[in-house]
Design an enzyme around this catalytic site. Structure first.
Site, mmCIF file in Angstrom:
data_model
loop_
_atom_site.group_PDB
_atom_site.id
_atom_site.type_symbol
_atom_site.label_atom_id
_atom_site.label_comp_id
_atom_site.label_asym_id
_atom_site.label_seq_id
_atom_site.Cartn_x
_atom_site.Cartn_y
_atom_site.Cartn_z
ATOM 1 N N CYS A 52 0.867 -1.181 0.000
ATOM 2 C CA CYS A 52 0.000 0.000 0.000
ATOM 3 C C CYS A 52 0.902 1.229 0.000
ATOM 4 C CB CYS A 52 -0.874 -0.053 1.253
ATOM 5 S SG CYS A 52 -1.928 1.390 1.439
ATOM 6 N N CYS A 98 -2.718 15.302 2.776
ATOM 7 C CA CYS A 98 -3.801 15.273 1.788
ATOM 8 C C CYS A 98 -4.514 16.619 1.842
ATOM 9 C CB CYS A 98 -4.777 14.143 2.132
ATOM 10 S SG CYS A 98 -6.008 13.838 0.849
ATOM 11 N N CYS A 112 -11.481 14.092 4.683
ATOM 12 C CA CYS A 112 -12.556 13.164 4.990
ATOM 13 C C CYS A 112 -12.575 13.009 6.522
ATOM 14 C CB CYS A 112 -12.295 11.831 4.298
ATOM 15 S SG CYS A 112 -12.135 12.067 2.512
ATOM 16 N N GLY A 163 -2.695 10.367 0.911
ATOM 17 C CA GLY A 163 -2.870 11.262 -0.225
ATOM 18 C C GLY A 163 -3.956 10.843 -1.194
ATOM 19 N N SER A 196 -7.036 4.043 -5.658
ATOM 20 C CA SER A 196 -8.243 4.389 -4.903
ATOM 21 C C SER A 196 -8.400 5.900 -4.894
ATOM 22 C CB SER A 196 -8.110 3.874 -3.466
ATOM 23 O OG SER A 196 -9.186 4.325 -2.684
ATOM 24 N N SER A 210 -13.837 5.454 -3.100
ATOM 25 C CA SER A 210 -14.202 5.579 -1.684
ATOM 26 C C SER A 210 -15.596 6.163 -1.610
ATOM 27 C CB SER A 210 -13.205 6.498 -0.979
ATOM 28 O OG SER A 210 -11.931 5.913 -0.999
ATOM 29 N N LEU A 211 -16.594 5.302 -1.583
ATOM 30 C CA LEU A 211 -17.984 5.780 -1.649
ATOM 31 C C LEU A 211 -18.485 6.161 -0.256
ATOM 32 C CD1 LEU A 211 -20.301 6.281 -3.630
ATOM 33 C CD2 LEU A 211 -21.087 3.940 -3.191
HETATM 34 N N1 SAH Z 1 -7.239 9.217 -0.955
HETATM 35 C C1 SAH Z 1 -7.638 7.997 -1.521
HETATM 36 C C2 SAH Z 1 -6.733 6.823 -1.174
HETATM 37 C C3 SAH Z 1 -6.224 6.726 0.221
HETATM 38 S S1 SAH Z 1 -7.352 6.280 1.464
HETATM 39 C C4 SAH Z 1 -9.067 7.684 -1.146
HETATM 40 O O1 SAH Z 1 -9.615 8.377 -0.302
HETATM 41 O O2 SAH Z 1 -9.626 6.767 -1.741
HETATM 42 C C5 SAH Z 1 -7.605 4.531 1.229
HETATM 43 C C6 SAH Z 1 -8.946 4.017 1.744
HETATM 44 O O3 SAH Z 1 -9.001 4.015 3.185
HETATM 45 C C7 SAH Z 1 -10.114 4.887 1.306
HETATM 46 O O4 SAH Z 1 -11.207 4.099 0.901
HETATM 47 C C8 SAH Z 1 -10.450 5.622 2.564
HETATM 48 O O5 SAH Z 1 -11.749 6.113 2.529
HETATM 49 C C9 SAH Z 1 -10.236 4.560 3.604
HETATM 50 N N2 SAH Z 1 -10.104 5.075 4.963
HETATM 51 C C10 SAH Z 1 -9.664 6.280 5.345
HETATM 52 N N3 SAH Z 1 -9.689 6.380 6.704
HETATM 53 C C11 SAH Z 1 -10.154 5.201 7.179
HETATM 54 C C12 SAH Z 1 -10.357 4.684 8.494
HETATM 55 N N4 SAH Z 1 -10.066 5.391 9.578
HETATM 56 N N5 SAH Z 1 -10.852 3.438 8.604
HETATM 57 C C13 SAH Z 1 -11.086 2.671 7.510
HETATM 58 N N6 SAH Z 1 -10.889 3.113 6.239
HETATM 59 C C14 SAH Z 1 -10.425 4.363 6.084
HETATM 60 FE FE1 SF4 Z 2 -7.383 12.134 1.685
HETATM 61 FE FE2 SF4 Z 2 -8.308 9.675 1.048
HETATM 62 FE FE3 SF4 Z 2 -7.961 10.380 3.618
HETATM 63 FE FE4 SF4 Z 2 -9.927 11.464 2.200
HETATM 64 S S1 SF4 Z 2 -9.706 9.275 2.749
HETATM 65 S S2 SF4 Z 2 -8.526 12.571 3.566
HETATM 66 S S3 SF4 Z 2 -8.969 11.647 0.196
HETATM 67 S S4 SF4 Z 2 -6.347 10.186 2.078
#
Ligand code: SAH
Ligand code: SF4
Length: 408
Positions: free
Chosen positions: A136, A143, A147, A212, A244, A266-267
């Site tokens: 990974c 970032c 989120c 990121g 992703s 990431s829905l």
């Molecule tokens: N920025 C991109 C890729 C990195 S995050 C994205 O958001 O898709 C990789 C995955 O981990 C994403 O699906 C994200 O939503 C999820 N993720 C982030 N924080 C999380 C958490 N605390 N627990 C479980 N999944 C998480």
């Molecule tokens: Fe950035 Fe992905 Fe985390 Fe959202 S889930 S803050 S896009 S790394």
């Protein structure tokens, strides 16, 4: 998270200390254009460059060598010139942690650029499973998006990673877990074994799911994945590389056209009002637009499905009505659904759904024809699981200030 100490010594006598020589830039991780430019910069004539790039490519990406001396088909003179101007360094390891489940996490320090006050840090995670090994990798330091359930999102963007810094994570991981073909890097016998059959590889899959938003560092991530998938080098199949994204709609089709890897979205919510809170980029690119972009993803078919990631947040998005809404929303899109138990981090505002609720939710999804959708959390004890990654650069500065104030 282990406490990361800054290894840079304090400059006690700054005025008298000679400035350290600038580190030689690394060739490890460059694409063909980068290698060619590096050769041009040390005077290699243009007519030789293509051939030299080809040689470097094999040594760097098929054999994983870490010294110019090992490049036996390159003349001693040129090897000397290369070594004087360049290194083959990988990102520097600050810490390596191994989870009880075998997951490994590296905190890596990148070279400082321009006026960066300190060297930025990123994380890379290796997850071994019985039938595969997934690496990974990070695409940015921090970032720009935030989120609300993601640890990385609490860290502001420091900068985009360079091509060599993205590829460097793969090289470093292969070094650390001994995933280069037998004989390399020290035995310099050149055989066709450089393309290990995937059954013998430890790292079989790459996911751009570290720190990121990869579609906000489009060109560098694309060029890095082209290096990773080049059949004369690292040779990862594009079917085993997954990007992703949180949903940067305008770049989704372009990614399919120019990089052509698997895609994960990431829905995390089925309604815009909730997704606006969880994944705020949704305010710019709402669900309907995102799903239109998915339907139009180049190469989409039942054999090449899009993965939809859905983090299970207790009482927030985990009702059975939402499970049914999820299935309805994705109808007609060749899709896989990946339910991710929420991984908590210090100060996180959510809880993970109860296991029974995750199972009930999964059952609805299963009945709709999506198989084994729950992603087992890995490496939680070392904060290596999804969304737990965050480098300590910012925190460290604060602790250093405290230490200075206390006269330590
Ligand atoms: N920025 C991109 C890729 C990195 S995050 C994205 O958001 O898709 C990789 C995955 O981990 C994403 O699906 C994200 O939503 C999820 N993720 C982030 N924080 C999380 C958490 N605390 N627990 C479980 N999944 C998480
Ligand atoms: Fe950035 Fe992905 Fe985390 Fe959202 S889930 S803050 S896009 S790394």
């Amino acid at each position: 998270m282990v406490l990361v100490l800054d290894s840079t010594p304090a400059p006690e006598n700054a005025a008298q200390t000679a400035a350290p020589a600038a580190p030689r830039p690394t060739l490890a991780g460059l694409d063909r254009a980068g290698l060619s430019a590096a050769l041009a910069a040390i005077g290699v004539p243009e007519r030789q460059r293509r051939m030299r790039v080809g040689q470097l490519w094999t040594w760097l990406y098929a054999h994983g060598v870490t010294s110019f001396d090992a490049m036996t088909d390159i003349s001693k003179d040129l090897r000397g010139q290369l070594a004087a101007a360049y290194s083959l360094d990988r990102p520097e390891i600050v810490t390596e942690q191994i989870s009880t489940d075998g997951t490994r996490k590296w905190l890596l320090r990148l070279p400082r650029r321009g006026h960066e006050a300190r060297a930025p840090e990123i994380e890379t995670v290796y997850i071994p499973e019985s039938d595969r090994g997934t690496l990974c990798i990070s695409s940015q330091v921090g970032c720009t998006l935030n989120c609300s359930f993601c640890h990385t999102g609490t860290q502001r963007l420091v900068r985009n990673l360079e091509v060599s810094e993205i590829v460097g994570q793969i090289l470093l991981a292969r070094d650390r877990i001994g995933d280069w073909p037998a004989g390399a890097p020290d035995g310099v016998e050149i055989k066709d074994t450089h393309l290990l059959p995937s059954s013998e590889r430890k790292i079989t899959n790459i996911v751009l799911m570290g720190m990121g938003e990869p579609l906000y560092n489009f060109e560098n991530v694309r060029d890095a994945m082209l290096v990773a998938s080049d059949s004369g080098g690292l040779a990862f199949s594009k079917r085993r590389i997954t990007l992703s994204t949180s949903g940067v709609v305008p770049n989704i089709a372009r990614w399919g056209e120019e990089a052509d890897t698997m895609l994960a979205i990431s829905l995390h919510a089925t309604r815009d009002d909730l997704r606006d809170v969880l994944v705020p980029i949704n305010k710019k690119y709402p669900i309907a637009e995102l799903l239109d972009a998915c339907r139009a993803y180049p190469g989409l078919s039942n054999a090449r499905r899009i993965t939809f990631e859905y983090v299970m947040l207790k009482g927030i998005n985990d009702s059975l009505a939402e499970a049914r809404a999820l299935v309805r929303l994705l109808a007609g899109i060749p899709a896989k659904i990946n339910l991710i138990p929420f991984n908590p981090w210090p100060g996180s505002p959510y809880e993970c759904s109860d296991w029974e609720q995750i199972e009930r939710f999964a059952e609805v999804v299963n009945r709709a024809g999506y198989a084994s959708p729950v992603r087992t959390p890995r490496g939680r004890d070392i904060l290596a699981a999804c969304g737990q990654l965050k480098s300590e650069s910012v925190k460290l500065r604060a602790s250093q200030r405290t230490a200075a104030a206390e006269g330590l």
